[in-house]
Write an enzyme that holds these catalytic residues in place. Sequence first.
Site, short mmCIF file in Angstrom:
data_model
loop_
_atom_site.label_atom_id
_atom_site.label_comp_id
_atom_site.label_asym_id
_atom_site.label_seq_id
_atom_site.Cartn_x
_atom_site.Cartn_y
_atom_site.Cartn_z
CG HIS A 245 -1.83 1.12 1.38
ND1 HIS A 245 -3.17 1.04 1.08
CD2 HIS A 245 -1.63 2.38 1.80
CE1 HIS A 245 -3.75 2.22 1.30
NE2 HIS A 245 -2.82 3.05 1.74
CD GLU A 246 1.71 3.62 3.67
OE1 GLU A 246 1.99 4.70 3.10
OE2 GLU A 246 0.63 3.43 4.26
CG HIS A 249 0.25 6.31 -0.64
ND1 HIS A 249 -0.77 7.04 -1.19
CD2 HIS A 249 -0.30 5.61 0.39
CE1 HIS A 249 -1.90 6.80 -0.52
NE2 HIS A 249 -1.64 5.93 0.43
CD GLU A 275 -6.08 5.33 0.35
OE1 GLU A 275 -5.19 6.18 0.59
OE2 GLU A 275 -6.24 4.30 1.05
#
Lengths: 473, 473
Positions: A245-246, A249, A275
């Site tokens: 997830h990170e 980003h 997101e």
Amino acid sequence: MAELADLACVEMLVGWDQLVMMPADGAPARANQLGSLARVIHERATAAQIGEWLAELDGAVLDELDRDIVRLARRDWERARRVPDELAAELASASADGQERWRLARANDDFQAFAPALARNVELARARGQCLAGEGESRYEALLSDYDFGLRTQELRRVFGALAEELPPLIAQARQRSPAHALQVPVNAQQAAVAGTLRRLGVEQASWRVDVSAHPFTAWIGSMDTRVTTRYSDGNVEALLSSLHEYGHALYERQVDPALARTNLAGGTSMSMHESQSKLWENHVARNPAFAELLAAELEAGGYSIAPAELHRALVGVAPSAIRVSADPLTYPLHIVLRFELELALIDGQLAVADLPAAWREGMMRLLGVEVASDALGCMQDVHWGAGSFGYFPSYALGCLIAAQLWEAMQAELGPRDEDLRTGEVAPIQRWLAEHVHRHGRRLDTLELLEQATGRGLEIEPFLRYVAPLAEG
Amino acid sequence: MAELADLACVEMLVGWDQLVMMPADGAPARANQLGSLARVIHERATAAQIGEWLAELDGAVLDELDRDIVRLARRDWERARRVPDELAAELASASADGQERWRLARANDDFQAFAPALARNVELARARGQCLAGEGESRYEALLSDYDFGLRTQELRRVFGALAEELPPLIAQARQRSPAHALQVPVNAQQAAVAGTLRRLGVEQASWRVDVSAHPFTAWIGSMDTRVTTRYSDGNVEALLSSLHEYGHALYERQVDPALARTNLAGGTSMSMHESQSKLWENHVARNPAFAELLAAELEAGGYSIAPAELHRALVGVAPSAIRVSADPLTYPLHIVLRFELELALIDGQLAVADLPAAWREGMMRLLGVEVASDALGCMQDVHWGAGSFGYFPSYALGCLIAAQLWEAMQAELGPRDEDLRTGEVAPIQRWLAEHVHRHGRRLDTLELLEQATGRGLEIEPFLRYVAPLAEG
């Protein structure tokens, strides 16, 4: 603009340090340091001189890049100037106070103790929305534009209404299945797997850091200094998902066109698009059965053996629960639908703060079939409202939808990427995202960017196609 | 003042991160970030508004603390305003350029390639000195005041002249001795000893960090967030000395009176006083025979056995050499005496840059009896002049003298501290330093502070008494 871009990097670095490196007793001084830095940045971002420069540039002949720089500079400056300094100061103090009261009230499960601070934040947010709202724009839409410029309430009602229709039957279907076995993966195997997996995706020492923090987040201190954090706990594999997830980003910020560096365009265009990038790597890569083979191999290298299919089952298990941050991909958007309904009603003045707990319980039952055990595990579970953030929540769900839509568009163009995921050779995925999303930075707003990348407006069908197999198990 | 204090902390943190945490490829963006931050700080420190506030305060009745705040604010503001912006910009660019040329020229041992950049820095420093010099003050004295406000050339001539007389015979005496055995202490034992020793001195996790960097340094991000760094290399015990050195800097900043926090008085008063604090812990604690017992015990706990006496001998070995940064305590000040003579002559216009290498060789032979093998190991060994820093070097030697003077004054008052050093119970030493030096922050300038703390002006005798036993062996 270059100076403001530099100072924003400094602010992000100081925030990163606070959460990752700072000795605990440094906190009070750090609050002062961040406050002074924010004040300086605010003063310079709203300086009358910027207005003079913008006036000088009125009607100037500019190339396309400069035109976008000036357009966004004007937008940002005008928005920032519309909020009077006294209101801005009151908002900052209400936010700090609200967070502290939220923390205490949640610990004591005492909504009454939180309500006054929340009510103050609602009132101030309404006042701020009033200042910001343009022609024909509601207060809530004006607040939304902090995070997603130009997004309309009507659009959110359309897609969130459709999710509220379509998801509950899928959840009911998922409830029929027996739950996946909980995994018991030792922390050191998780750490090895996270490090090995990120390395395969291009995370190398010369321009990345990977650290541990209480809550995973990403900081970008310039495009060649990216810092993701993760956290490990015994017996679950959240770290595998959250590190991907990170990474999503981080990759977005790294792949912005270098020509935009140190301009006001160098960065992700909105919270929902950001997101979408994190959700793409979390939902469509980390939760992909092909990628489970790679993850299982990395866990194996860390000393933990598991069959890829079993790992995949654990990563996509569906179980409706009261808590948003630990929700599975299928139920997650409904947590957001509820928050959207409620924050819209709060800002529109149709819901009183005192009635929030009851409305929350009703919504959780209606949307997710979940009984809320307490306000601490109900309407006080998130810090956002207490901190004065209204209009932020929708981006979490929009991110899920946009991720699915981009993932389908990419595979429509490049063909299935299963082999890339199996081997970790993700360069084609990175390149497609760079070309269609990342390189534009802030030059295109969310819906325009989505339209260019996928040829279509915002849709829920790709997301429904993504979650259908999770419901089936 | 509070804002400037906060921003100075931010600047120090960003610099710390650059040297300790930043991925290598982050360097170009970091240079921009630090540049923008420095510009913002400079603008605010020299703002016309400060002048208006100071004018309003003219003749105001203030308490003692406010009087000092205003006095220093006026001094700092007036000094900063005296340098025209164009000259400040030229100085910054010549400094950056000079450092880069110095790096290359030193690597190639090519003084000719460095000379033009050095000459430019000398000229600009002369111009700056001219702007800053007050009534009856020389250009060099004006530059000195950047680091040590109010210090006079005549005072430096007096003490450095005396050192040039007194130290060479001691060095000649030391040369008669056979050198101490070089130690071969494994890095992990050094690490354990550094950690254990610092812990005994009060370095705990809640408000300290201890990290590794290429060159040891200390950063204070507020009084409860202190960060020292050290470095380890196989086969020497530099880390033991340098970590105590950095601890001395750190303790000074931590023990400034909390009432001065976020004012312009919250910090060490001068470079020489700061260096006195690091040298006190390096020379008088780490090199004390009693403390060697503690260090040997900590090395033992790290798996390395050595007799305290042998460790002490290695820590105080005297060996004249060409390089300042690795010089022993006895020869070190003479490296500074040479630099003082030469930079004074450069700024006064009595020495041409072209003649620097020859003057350096002559001075090294005269003061230290050392033959200089190359300019790289001679007048190009330090970055300071290439970076435009003139007037900084004296503080290194003054620090040694002041440390010795303070150490004697403390023992005259408290009695010998050997037992404290043997056991690591250094609270009485910390308290004495807090009371007589640290708490004052910038309220007293160097010589005034020294006079209050020791009852005497700057002297070389305490230092001579400290080094005499090192010469005897």
